[in-house]
Design a protein around this motif. Structure first.
Motif, short mmCIF file in Angstrom:
data_model
loop_
_atom_site.label_atom_id
_atom_site.label_comp_id
_atom_site.label_asym_id
_atom_site.label_seq_id
_atom_site.Cartn_x
_atom_site.Cartn_y
_atom_site.Cartn_z
N ILE A 1 49.89 -18.37 19.49
CA ILE A 1 49.71 -17.05 18.92
C ILE A 1 49.43 -16.12 20.09
N LEU A 2 50.21 -15.05 20.20
CA LEU A 2 50.04 -14.07 21.27
C LEU A 2 49.50 -12.79 20.68
N SER A 3 48.80 -12.01 21.49
CA SER A 3 48.42 -10.67 21.05
C SER A 3 48.43 -9.75 22.26
N GLY A 4 48.64 -8.47 21.97
CA GLY A 4 48.68 -7.49 23.05
C GLY A 4 48.99 -6.11 22.52
N PHE A 5 48.89 -5.15 23.42
CA PHE A 5 49.10 -3.74 23.10
C PHE A 5 50.42 -3.22 23.67
N GLY A 6 51.29 -4.11 24.09
CA GLY A 6 52.55 -3.71 24.71
C GLY A 6 53.60 -3.28 23.70
N ILE A 7 54.78 -2.99 24.23
CA ILE A 7 55.86 -2.53 23.36
C ILE A 7 56.42 -3.70 22.55
N ALA A 8 56.94 -3.39 21.37
CA ALA A 8 57.47 -4.41 20.47
C ALA A 8 58.98 -4.53 20.56
N THR A 9 59.61 -3.69 21.35
CA THR A 9 61.06 -3.71 21.49
C THR A 9 61.44 -4.62 22.65
N PRO A 10 62.19 -5.71 22.40
CA PRO A 10 62.48 -6.65 23.48
C PRO A 10 63.52 -6.17 24.49
N ILE A 11 64.41 -5.29 24.07
CA ILE A 11 65.45 -4.81 24.98
C ILE A 11 65.01 -3.44 25.51
N VAL A 12 64.62 -3.40 26.77
CA VAL A 12 64.11 -2.17 27.37
C VAL A 12 65.03 -1.62 28.45
N ASN A 13 65.96 -2.46 28.90
CA ASN A 13 66.90 -2.06 29.95
C ASN A 13 68.29 -2.60 29.64
N LYS A 14 69.29 -1.95 30.23
CA LYS A 14 70.66 -2.44 30.16
C LYS A 14 71.32 -2.16 31.50
N THR A 15 72.43 -2.80 31.74
CA THR A 15 73.17 -2.52 32.97
C THR A 15 74.39 -1.67 32.64
N GLU A 16 74.65 -0.72 33.51
CA GLU A 16 75.82 0.15 33.38
C GLU A 16 76.43 0.34 34.75
N THR A 17 77.72 0.57 34.77
CA THR A 17 78.39 0.88 36.03
C THR A 17 78.33 2.39 36.24
N ASN A 18 77.79 2.80 37.37
CA ASN A 18 77.72 4.22 37.71
C ASN A 18 79.14 4.71 37.98
N PRO A 19 79.60 5.71 37.20
CA PRO A 19 80.98 6.17 37.36
C PRO A 19 81.26 6.80 38.73
N LYS A 20 80.22 7.33 39.37
CA LYS A 20 80.42 7.97 40.68
C LYS A 20 80.48 6.96 41.82
N THR A 21 79.60 5.95 41.75
CA THR A 21 79.52 4.99 42.86
C THR A 21 80.23 3.67 42.58
N GLY A 22 80.45 3.38 41.29
CA GLY A 22 81.05 2.10 40.92
C GLY A 22 80.07 0.94 40.98
N GLU A 23 78.81 1.25 41.29
CA GLU A 23 77.77 0.22 41.39
C GLU A 23 77.14 -0.04 40.03
N VAL A 24 76.75 -1.28 39.80
CA VAL A 24 76.04 -1.64 38.57
C VAL A 24 74.58 -1.26 38.74
N GLU A 25 74.03 -0.56 37.76
CA GLU A 25 72.64 -0.09 37.81
C GLU A 25 71.91 -0.52 36.55
N VAL A 26 70.61 -0.68 36.69
CA VAL A 26 69.76 -0.95 35.53
C VAL A 26 69.33 0.39 34.97
N VAL A 27 69.55 0.57 33.66
CA VAL A 27 69.25 1.83 32.99
C VAL A 27 68.26 1.55 31.86
N GLU A 28 67.23 2.38 31.76
CA GLU A 28 66.22 2.21 30.72
C GLU A 28 66.82 2.51 29.35
N VAL A 29 66.45 1.70 28.36
CA VAL A 29 66.84 1.94 26.97
C VAL A 29 65.61 2.53 26.27
N PRO A 30 65.66 3.81 25.88
CA PRO A 30 64.48 4.40 25.25
C PRO A 30 64.21 3.79 23.87
#
Length: 155
Positions: free
Chosen positions: A29-58
């Motif tokens: 049994i766990l307890s805490g005051f943190g966020i309940a949403t498990p997916i907080v980030n995603k990866t996207e390719t930056n169209p300007k640089t072509g690099e993969v970046e981690v982007v926050e999911v609000p």
């Protein structure tokens, strides 16, 4: 901001003499005051640089700051002698803001035994939907007892 409920009971710590161990068959049994949403980030390719970046999911709804209780979290194994690895693949468990929170095993008498302290997740981009690593309280009982004794003397 208020008194604890009348039903509040302090969780117990394992005793050094019990030779207690967290088992792979245990459900925690766990307890805490943190966020309940498990997916907080995603990866996207930056169209300007072509690099993969981690982007926050609000979050659609803010969930941090509210005490949560999560039951039936499976122990995968002892990660090492001082840590426990928990399964969060069903997208429930500890997440950002839960660090330092407890993990309990329910005893046959209904009392809670604290066996872990939230440490970190294992997802490389910071999501909370894979595994969580908890500090194994049992591995630190000697230090806890020595520190507790020293603090009580200093009081």
């Amino acid at each position: 901001k208020s008194d604890a409920p009348s039903s509040f009971k302090i969780a117990k710590l394992p005793k050094i003499t019990d030779n207690a161990k967290v088992l792979e068959t245990d459900k925690l049994i766990l307890s805490g005051f943190g966020i309940a949403t498990p997916i907080v980030n995603k990866t996207e390719t930056n169209p300007k640089t072509g690099e993969v970046e981690v982007v926050e999911v609000p979050e659609k709804v803010e969930t941090s700051g509210v005490l949560r209780k999560i039951e039936n979290i499976t122990v995968l194994k002892e990660h090492n002698e001082k840590e426990i690895l928990l399964d969060q693949s069903n997208s429930t468990g500890a997440c950002h803001g839960d660090s330092g929170g407890p993990a309990f095993v329910k005893q046959t008498d209904g009392s809670l035994l604290q066996v872990g302290v939230t440490s970190r997740g294992t997802n490389f981009i910071g999501n909370c939907n894979e595994q969580a690593i908890y500090t194994n309280v049992i591995a630190h009982l000697d230090w806890i007892e020595k520190t507790k004794t020293g603090l009580l003397k200093a009081k």
